[in-house]
Write a protein that holds these residues in place. Structure first.
Motif, PDB file in Angstrom:
ATOM      1  N   SER A  62      64.784  50.583  52.928  1.00  0.00           N
ATOM      2  CA  SER A  62      64.568  51.005  53.915  1.00  0.00           C
ATOM      3  C   SER A  62      63.568  51.898  54.616  1.00  0.00           C
ATOM      4  O   SER A  62      63.288  51.975  55.569  1.00  0.00           O
ATOM      5  CB  SER A  62      66.089  51.174  54.978  1.00  0.00           C
ATOM      6  N   VAL A  63      63.297  52.871  53.677  1.00  0.00           N
ATOM      7  CA  VAL A  63      62.670  53.765  54.109  1.00  0.00           C
ATOM      8  C   VAL A  63      60.639  53.149  54.112  1.00  0.00           C
ATOM      9  O   VAL A  63      59.902  53.676  54.941  1.00  0.00           O
ATOM     10  CB  VAL A  63      62.617  55.496  53.478  1.00  0.00           C
ATOM     11  N   PHE A  64      60.995  52.819  53.289  1.00  0.00           N
ATOM     12  CA  PHE A  64      59.720  51.745  52.952  1.00  0.00           C
ATOM     13  C   PHE A  64      59.285  50.962  53.860  1.00  0.00           C
ATOM     14  O   PHE A  64      58.365  50.924  54.414  1.00  0.00           O
ATOM     15  CB  PHE A  64      59.495  51.035  51.264  1.00  0.00           C
ATOM     16  N   ALA A  65      60.063  50.199  53.855  1.00  0.00           N
ATOM     17  CA  ALA A  65      59.477  49.368  55.665  1.00  0.00           C
ATOM     18  C   ALA A  65      59.451  50.269  57.303  1.00  0.00           C
ATOM     19  O   ALA A  65      58.552  50.150  57.727  1.00  0.00           O
ATOM     20  CB  ALA A  65      60.804  48.277  56.003  1.00  0.00           C
ATOM     21  N   VAL A  66      60.226  51.115  57.073  1.00  0.00           N
ATOM     22  CA  VAL A  66      60.292  51.936  58.257  1.00  0.00           C
ATOM     23  C   VAL A  66      58.636  52.590  57.937  1.00  0.00           C
ATOM     24  O   VAL A  66      58.004  52.585  59.146  1.00  0.00           O
ATOM     25  CB  VAL A  66      61.290  53.142  58.572  1.00  0.00           C
TER      26      VAL A  66
ATOM     27  N   VAL B 192      56.323  49.874  58.610  1.00  0.00           N
ATOM     28  CA  VAL B 192      55.543  49.468  60.554  1.00  0.00           C
ATOM     29  C   VAL B 192      55.419  50.250  61.165  1.00  0.00           C
ATOM     30  O   VAL B 192      53.933  50.488  61.935  1.00  0.00           O
ATOM     31  CB  VAL B 192      57.425  49.390  60.777  1.00  0.00           C
ATOM     32  N   ALA B 193      55.974  51.616  60.461  1.00  0.00           N
ATOM     33  CA  ALA B 193      54.989  52.734  61.328  1.00  0.00           C
ATOM     34  C   ALA B 193      53.277  52.315  61.796  1.00  0.00           C
ATOM     35  O   ALA B 193      52.596  53.354  62.252  1.00  0.00           O
ATOM     36  CB  ALA B 193      56.030  53.697  61.241  1.00  0.00           C
ATOM     37  N   PHE B 194      52.797  53.167  59.924  1.00  0.00           N
ATOM     38  CA  PHE B 194      51.641  53.291  59.799  1.00  0.00           C
ATOM     39  C   PHE B 194      51.014  52.224  59.806  1.00  0.00           C
ATOM     40  O   PHE B 194      50.036  51.453  59.465  1.00  0.00           O
ATOM     41  CB  PHE B 194      51.691  53.677  58.408  1.00  0.00           C
TER      42      PHE B 194
ATOM     43  N   SER C  61      51.863  55.239  49.977  1.00  0.00           N
ATOM     44  CA  SER C  61      52.671  54.191  50.362  1.00  0.00           C
ATOM     45  C   SER C  61      53.137  53.023  49.954  1.00  0.00           C
ATOM     46  O   SER C  61      54.113  52.844  49.492  1.00  0.00           O
ATOM     47  CB  SER C  61      52.463  53.523  52.289  1.00  0.00           C
ATOM     48  N   VAL C  62      52.335  52.562  49.356  1.00  0.00           N
ATOM     49  CA  VAL C  62      52.495  51.075  47.876  1.00  0.00           C
ATOM     50  C   VAL C  62      53.354  52.259  47.200  1.00  0.00           C
ATOM     51  O   VAL C  62      54.784  51.854  46.283  1.00  0.00           O
ATOM     52  CB  VAL C  62      51.681  50.714  47.744  1.00  0.00           C
ATOM     53  N   VAL C  63      53.004  53.592  46.453  1.00  0.00           N
ATOM     54  CA  VAL C  63      53.232  53.776  45.088  1.00  0.00           C
ATOM     55  C   VAL C  63      54.933  55.112  45.595  1.00  0.00           C
ATOM     56  O   VAL C  63      55.629  54.872  45.401  1.00  0.00           O
ATOM     57  CB  VAL C  63      52.541  55.132  44.909  1.00  0.00           C
ATOM     58  N   PHE C  64      54.747  55.779  47.144  1.00  0.00           N
ATOM     59  CA  PHE C  64      55.590  55.524  47.451  1.00  0.00           C
ATOM     60  C   PHE C  64      57.427  54.386  47.222  1.00  0.00           C
ATOM     61  O   PHE C  64      58.356  55.214  46.766  1.00  0.00           O
ATOM     62  CB  PHE C  64      56.106  56.071  48.419  1.00  0.00           C
ATOM     63  N   GLY C  65      56.682  54.315  47.390  1.00  0.00           N
ATOM     64  CA  GLY C  65      57.986  52.452  48.309  1.00  0.00           C
ATOM     65  C   GLY C  65      58.257  52.103  46.149  1.00  0.00           C
ATOM     66  O   GLY C  65      58.898  52.071  45.587  1.00  0.00           O
ATOM     67  N   LEU C  66      57.310  51.903  45.574  1.00  0.00           N
ATOM     68  CA  LEU C  66      57.461  51.546  43.767  1.00  0.00           C
ATOM     69  C   LEU C  66      58.602  52.624  43.301  1.00  0.00           C
ATOM     70  O   LEU C  66      59.330  52.334  42.359  1.00  0.00           O
ATOM     71  CB  LEU C  66      56.401  51.630  43.152  1.00  0.00           C
TER      72      LEU C  66
ATOM     73  N   LEU D 224      46.665  47.486  57.243  1.00  0.00           N
ATOM     74  CA  LEU D 224      46.138  48.177  56.660  1.00  0.00           C
ATOM     75  C   LEU D 224      45.912  47.225  55.482  1.00  0.00           C
ATOM     76  O   LEU D 224      44.496  47.153  54.157  1.00  0.00           O
ATOM     77  CB  LEU D 224      46.969  49.143  56.044  1.00  0.00           C
ATOM     78  N   LEU D 225      46.982  45.927  55.044  1.00  0.00           N
ATOM     79  CA  LEU D 225      46.652  44.863  53.954  1.00  0.00           C
ATOM     80  C   LEU D 225      45.867  44.416  53.864  1.00  0.00           C
ATOM     81  O   LEU D 225      44.837  43.796  53.537  1.00  0.00           O
ATOM     82  CB  LEU D 225      48.352  44.283  54.119  1.00  0.00           C
TER      83      LEU D 225
END
Length: 120
Positions: free
Chosen positions: A59-63, A66-68, A99-104, A73-74
């Motif tokens: 959920s945090v990763f999805a938010v 969307v927020a950024f 953001s990708v590292v954070f999600g992973l 960016l992709l």
């Protein structure tokens, strides 16, 4: 040399496996305690926490995605990659990387907890 070492190790461990240690019923009491519902209940709580942690991280990763405006960016990163492939240079957007590292990192942590619980 290695065969001799292996033989010595097997001899040592076979002798140690045949030893009996008197524990006054301690082993049986521990095994009964492990089979009790308290252990099963705590295992259920940890599994529930693991699932909630995974949901929270996704959920945090999805938010954040969307927020950024992650899709933009992709798209930019994909376009940059395609245009610069011939020159073998590339551009890194640090915000996208973090953001990708954070999600992973957080989803990976949840998966590690889950796999540790599955072993038990």
């Amino acid at each position: 040399m290695i065969d001799n070492d292996e033989r010595l190790l097997q001899q040592f461990f076979s002798e140690a496996a045949n030893q009996k240690i008197e524990d006054n019923g301690f082993t049986e009491r521990v095994m009964q305690q492990l089979a009790s519902s308290n252990v099963q209940r705590s295992s259920f709580n940890v599994q529930r926490f693991s699932k909630l942690w995974t949901i929270f991280c996704v959920s945090v990763f999805a938010v954040l995605f969307v927020a950024f405006h992650g899709w933009e960016l992709l798209a930019v990163q994909f376009e940059v990659m395609l245009r610069t492939m011939a020159t073998q240079s590339f551009s890194i957007n640090l915000l996208m990387l973090f953001s990708v590292v954070f999600g992973l990192l957080f989803v990976g942590t949840g998966e590690i907890i889950s796999s540790e619980l599955a072993r038990k």
